[in-house]
Scaffold this active site. Structure first.
Site, PDB file in Angstrom:
ATOM      1  N   THR A  84       0.848  -1.188   0.000  1.00 19.62           N
ATOM      2  CA  THR A  84       0.000   0.000   0.000  1.00 19.62           C
ATOM      3  C   THR A  84       0.889   1.246   0.000  1.00 19.62           C
ATOM      4  OG1 THR A  84      -0.123   0.052   2.426  1.00 19.62           O
ATOM      5  CG2 THR A  84      -1.826  -1.203   1.276  1.00 19.62           C
ATOM      6  N   HIS A  85       0.271   2.397  -0.243  1.00 17.22           N
ATOM      7  CA  HIS A  85       0.977   3.676  -0.177  1.00 17.22           C
ATOM      8  C   HIS A  85       2.144   3.680  -1.161  1.00 17.22           C
ATOM      9  CE1 HIS A  85      -0.378   3.605   4.324  1.00 17.22           C
ATOM     10  NE2 HIS A  85      -1.399   3.775   3.491  1.00 17.22           N
ATOM     11  N   LEU A  86       1.895   4.191  -2.351  1.00 14.95           N
ATOM     12  CA  LEU A  86       2.819   4.071  -3.473  1.00 14.95           C
ATOM     13  C   LEU A  86       3.395   5.436  -3.834  1.00 14.95           C
ATOM     14  CD1 LEU A  86       0.390   1.840  -5.572  1.00 14.95           C
ATOM     15  CD2 LEU A  86       1.958   1.119  -3.744  1.00 14.95           C
ATOM     16  N   PHE A  87       4.701   5.478  -4.143  1.00 13.00           N
ATOM     17  CA  PHE A  87       5.398   6.755  -4.293  1.00 13.00           C
ATOM     18  C   PHE A  87       6.443   6.687  -5.403  1.00 13.00           C
ATOM     19  CE2 PHE A  87       4.539   5.827   0.153  1.00 13.00           C
ATOM     20  CZ  PHE A  87       4.016   6.987   0.693  1.00 13.00           C
TER      21      PHE A  87
END
Length: 512
Positions: free
Chosen positions: A439-442
């Site tokens: 999760t939480h992609l950057f």
């Protein structure tokens, strides 16, 4: 949806091509797209928001996670990265994006993360001024009603995490969430059945609509239309395959996520050396603990409490309420063994281990679809194992009679904290030993003042194509180690205000 909200336009029902035109086209209606659309619409610009998914929040919330995943998650939550140990890549696919189906968690951008970004690119100090971002965060949090989860909404799953962290001296606190009227039914990840979540369709996207922005869903953005010097629109197709040209008279803003945004740039033949590179995330694992008394992990706020004292180690622990069906799927064994554990499902607590991984991957485009390539390094595997061990120890400290770490090579069930020592001393080095979710992609279109080191400038303008902007978490120079929704909203809003205040043709609304 709020009765006073303007209606959405469903491109999925179109049988023939329909041209669309706006001053600014925003691709994506999640937190970044909604924040940008709100600022630009309030400034008087004509905005069209292009969204692939439908309005999940306008329908009765499904009672089970599997139906919710089919309705509001990309690839039913089964989108996988490629690597030695494929991990699900969890993304929302609906109007409002991840804000509709996430745990409603909000963090401010940590100062130490910002300091690291500035050390790498000092130009960001002015463009991403700390005090300005903090002030923008204050305003966004006020609009979204972000506040710590009260004790009245804390289920036993969350309170046991609190007790375990307290017993071991690990700093902890209630999770700050954007809700009003939450009833603690534990269904955040399916879409709130009581419309208590202050997601984008109820706040920033609604604000944009009330200032004239149009939301067109069922429309897949495929590429940016440009003449090599400036962006002039978006080539899209409906979910039924009907081609649609969206003309942008002033600018195109990509806010489609750290997976879809670089894929759109590659399809647009705007793939520079850093497009799709430097992919970062927060891989996470869940740990189950069985307690003598009932826990009923599906009751109370889905995620109500977090242990933050290990953040300097790249570890954050948080309560993770699960739908019964998902929780049943985590139980090991077959036949009578599985049936026995299923019979005491209400005695299980479920906690998440979120990892600030240092590994970098990449996003490519294959057969017209984005593909994530990612592998956890040996150091990251050690940190993940450490987080699982700490979660298990906290469960024992809170009174658990057994813990299920979910790591291949360890027993399915351990009954003493010493059995977790191997995770600290000699953890499995094979990534396939761990069950993790991403999760939480950057990072795939990161901002940098040097065009040889980034994709967009500090003001989020594309380095080589004028009138093209990127506003989602793909511009982050790294992951943050904490839930990024608040940081995405603050940075996107701050950047959009900068575009408006800078003057020039882009920000001067055309008049009839």
């Amino acid at each position: 949806m709020n009765a006073s909200a303007p209606a959405y336009e469903d491109a999925g029902a179109w049988r023939t091509p329909r041209p669309l035109e706006a001053e600014v086209v925003v691709v994506g209606s999640g937190p970044a797209g909604s924040a940008v659309a709100r600022v630009l619409a309030e400034a008087g610009l004509r905005v069209v928001i292009v969204e692939e998914g439908g309005p999940l929040h306008t329908r009765p919330a499904p009672p089970d996670a599997w139906t919710a995943m089919a309705s509001g998650y990309r690839s039913m939550g089964a989108q996988l990265c490629r690597g030695p140990a494929p991990m699900p890549v969890v993304q929302g696919r609906c109007v409002g994006g991840g804000s509709v189906i996430n745990g409603a968690i909000h963090w401010r951008l940590p100062k130490d993360v910002w300091d690291g970004w500035i050390a790498d690119d000092p130009t960001l100090r002015t463009a991403w001024d700390w005090d300005a971002l903090e002030a923008e965060t204050d305003r966004v949090f006020a609009r979204l009603s972000v506040a710590p989860t009260p004790l009245t909404l804390q289920g036993r799953n969350s309170l046991l995490l609190r007790d375990g962290a307290e017993a071991l001296g690990i700093e902890h606190r209630p999770i700050a969430r954007n809700t009003v009227g939450c009833r603690g039914t534990g269904r955040c990840l399916q879409g709130c059945p009581h419309q208590a979540k202050r997601h984008m369709p109820a706040t920033l996207l609604l604000d944009a609509q009330r200032h004239g922005a149009r939301v067109v869903h069922g429309l897949v953005a495929e590429r940016v239309v440009h003449d090599h010097t400036r962006a002039v629109g978006v080539a899209a197709r409906t979910v039924r395959g009907v081609p649609v040209q969206v003309r942008a008279r002033r600018a195109v803003v990509l806010a489609a996520s750290a997976v879809q945004t670089p894929a759109i740039l590659v399809a647009s033949r705007l793939g520079g050396p850093h497009v799709g590179r430097h992919f970062r995330s927060h891989p996470g694992a869940s740990v189950l603990g069985r307690f003598p008394r009932p826990v009923r992990a599906w009751e109370g706020a889905t995620q109500g409490w977090e242990a933050i004292g290990l953040r300097h180690r790249g570890i954050k622990l948080e309560a993770l309420g699960m739908d019964r069906g998902v929780l049943l799927g985590r139980l090991p064994g077959l036949g009578r063994t599985w049936a026995r554990e299923a019979g005491r499902l209400d005695h299980y607590a479920s906690w998440g281990v979120a990892l600030r991984a240092q590994s970098e991957g990449r996003v490519t485009r294959t057969l017209g679809r984005p593909v994530v390539h990612y592998a956890l390094s040996t150091a990251d595997l050690h940190t993940l194992a450490e987080g699982i061990a700490h979660a298990g120890r906290m469960m024992f400290a809170a009174g658990a009679e057994a813990v299920r770490p979910g790591v291949l090579g360890l027993p399915d069930e351990v009954t003493h904290p010493r059995a977790l020592d191997r995770l600290l001393d000699d953890p499995p080095r094979d990534p396939r030993a761990y069950t993790a979710v991403m999760t939480h992609l950057f990072g795939t279109c990161r901002a940098h003042s040097d065009p040889h080191r980034g994709v967009v400038r500090p003001d989020l303008r594309h380095h080589t194509v004028d009138r093209l902007f990127v506003a989602d978490s793909s511009v982050f120079p790294s992951n943050t180690g904490v839930n990024p929704q608040g940081s995405i909203l603050a940075l996107a809003t701050h950047a959009a205000r900068g575009w408006v205040s800078s003057g020039g043709a882009f920000v001067t609304p055309e008049r009839p």
